[in-house]
Design a protein around this motif. Structure first.
Motif, PDB file in Angstrom:
ATOM      1  N   HIS A  12       0.783  -1.394   0.088  1.00 32.89           N
ATOM      2  CA  HIS A  12       0.107   0.029   0.001  1.00 32.89           C
ATOM      3  C   HIS A  12       0.860   1.142   0.176  1.00 32.89           C
ATOM      4  N   ASN A  13       2.097   1.129   0.098  1.00 35.41           N
ATOM      5  CA  ASN A  13       2.855   2.437   0.058  1.00 35.41           C
ATOM      6  C   ASN A  13       2.366   3.410   1.136  1.00 35.41           C
ATOM      7  N   ALA A  14       1.940   2.918   2.408  1.00 34.68           N
ATOM      8  CA  ALA A  14       1.288   3.759   3.222  1.00 34.68           C
ATOM      9  C   ALA A  14       2.022   3.607   4.638  1.00 34.68           C
ATOM     10  N   GLN A  18       7.054   3.867   3.718  1.00 38.12           N
ATOM     11  CA  GLN A  18       6.967   5.308   3.932  1.00 38.12           C
ATOM     12  C   GLN A  18       7.925   5.605   5.038  1.00 38.12           C
ATOM     13  N   PRO A  41      -1.364   0.967  -4.152  1.00 39.29           N
ATOM     14  CA  PRO A  41      -1.293   2.194  -3.340  1.00 39.29           C
ATOM     15  C   PRO A  41      -2.526   2.689  -2.614  1.00 39.29           C
ATOM     16  N   ALA A  42      -2.297   2.981  -1.342  1.00 41.66           N
ATOM     17  CA  ALA A  42      -3.626   3.378  -0.533  1.00 41.66           C
ATOM     18  C   ALA A  42      -3.845   4.744  -1.048  1.00 41.66           C
ATOM     19  N   GLU A  43      -4.872   5.312  -0.335  1.00 32.44           N
ATOM     20  CA  GLU A  43      -5.287   6.673  -0.785  1.00 32.44           C
ATOM     21  C   GLU A  43      -4.327   7.606  -0.089  1.00 32.44           C
ATOM     22  N   HIS A  44      -3.983   7.217   1.437  1.00 30.33           N
ATOM     23  CA  HIS A  44      -3.359   8.245   2.161  1.00 30.33           C
ATOM     24  C   HIS A  44      -2.271   7.530   2.990  1.00 30.33           C
ATOM     25  N   ILE A  45      -1.031   8.367   3.612  1.00 27.09           N
ATOM     26  CA  ILE A  45      -0.202   7.522   4.486  1.00 27.09           C
ATOM     27  C   ILE A  45      -1.005   7.117   5.755  1.00 27.09           C
ATOM     28  N   ASN A  46      -0.510   5.926   6.414  1.00 25.03           N
ATOM     29  CA  ASN A  46      -1.118   5.332   7.707  1.00 25.03           C
ATOM     30  C   ASN A  46      -0.692   6.446   8.747  1.00 25.03           C
ATOM     31  N   PRO A  65       1.225   8.236  -1.099  1.00 27.63           N
ATOM     32  CA  PRO A  65       1.476   6.743  -1.629  1.00 27.63           C
ATOM     33  C   PRO A  65       1.588   6.874  -3.144  1.00 27.63           C
ATOM     34  N   ALA A 105      -0.409  -1.521   9.182  1.00 25.55           N
ATOM     35  CA  ALA A 105      -1.993  -1.122   8.937  1.00 25.55           C
ATOM     36  C   ALA A 105      -2.836  -1.876   9.998  1.00 25.55           C
TER      37      ALA A 105
END
Length: 135
Positions: A12-14, A18, A41-46, A65, A105
Motif C-alpha cells: 500500500h506504500n502507506a 514510507q 497504493p492506498a489513498e493516504h499514509i497510515n 502513496p 496497517a
C-alpha cells in the motif's frame, strides 16, 4: 561516485515503505536518492506510521502513496521489498532485499513502534553499506 538510489516497496506504500523512506532521507542527508512505491497504493499514509515517525523527529506527513512502476525499479540501485510478493518487477543486475516486517496497517502505536525501530536499524545498516568507501 554517483548518488545511489534506493526504492522501498510495500503493497500500500502507506506504512513500512514510507517509514523506511523517511529514515533514509533523514539519515543520509541527501547522499542517497530515496523512492518509495506500492503495488496497490492506498489513498493516504497510515496516520499511526506518521505519529510513530513524528515521535523520533521525522515528518512524513507530506508523503503520498505512489504506484510502483517499472521505471522506478530500473532507476534504482537497490530495491527493498516489504511484503509485496511477486508484484515487484525483477531486473538482472539490480540489488534486491526483502525485509520481512509486520504490517503496521490497523495497528496501534504500541505495535507500530517496534516495527519503526526495526526499520530504522535496517536502514542504518543499508546506509552504512551504501556510503562506505569503495575499494
Amino acid at each position: 561516485m554517483t548518488r545511489p538510489t534506493v526504492l522501498f516497496v510495500c503493497v500500500h506504500n502507506a506504512g513500512r515503505s514510507q517509514m523506511a523512506a523517511g529514515f533514509l532521507a533523514h539519515l543520509s542527508g541527501g547522499a542517497v536518492e530515496v523512492l518509495s512505491a506500492g503495488s496497490m497504493p492506498a489513498e493516504h499514509i497510515n496516520p499511526v506510521a506518521v505519529q510513530a515517525m513524528r515521535e523520533v523527529g521525522i515528518d512524513i506527513t507530506a508523503a503520498v502513496p505512489k504506484v510502483l512502476t517499472t521505471e522506478a525499479v530500473r532507476a534504482s540501485d537497490v530495491v527493498v521489498t516489504m511484503g509485496c510478493g511477486d508484484a515487484c518487477p525483477f531486473f538482472p543486475g539490480k540489488r534486491y532485499e526483502d525485509w520481512v516486517l509486520d504490517d503496521p496497517a490497523g495497528q496501534g502505536i504500541e505495535a507500530v513502534r517496534p516495527i519503526r525501530d526495526e526499520i530504522r536499524r535496517r536502514v542504518e545498516g543499508l546506509l552504512g553499506e551504501l556510503t562506505a568507501p569503495q575499494r
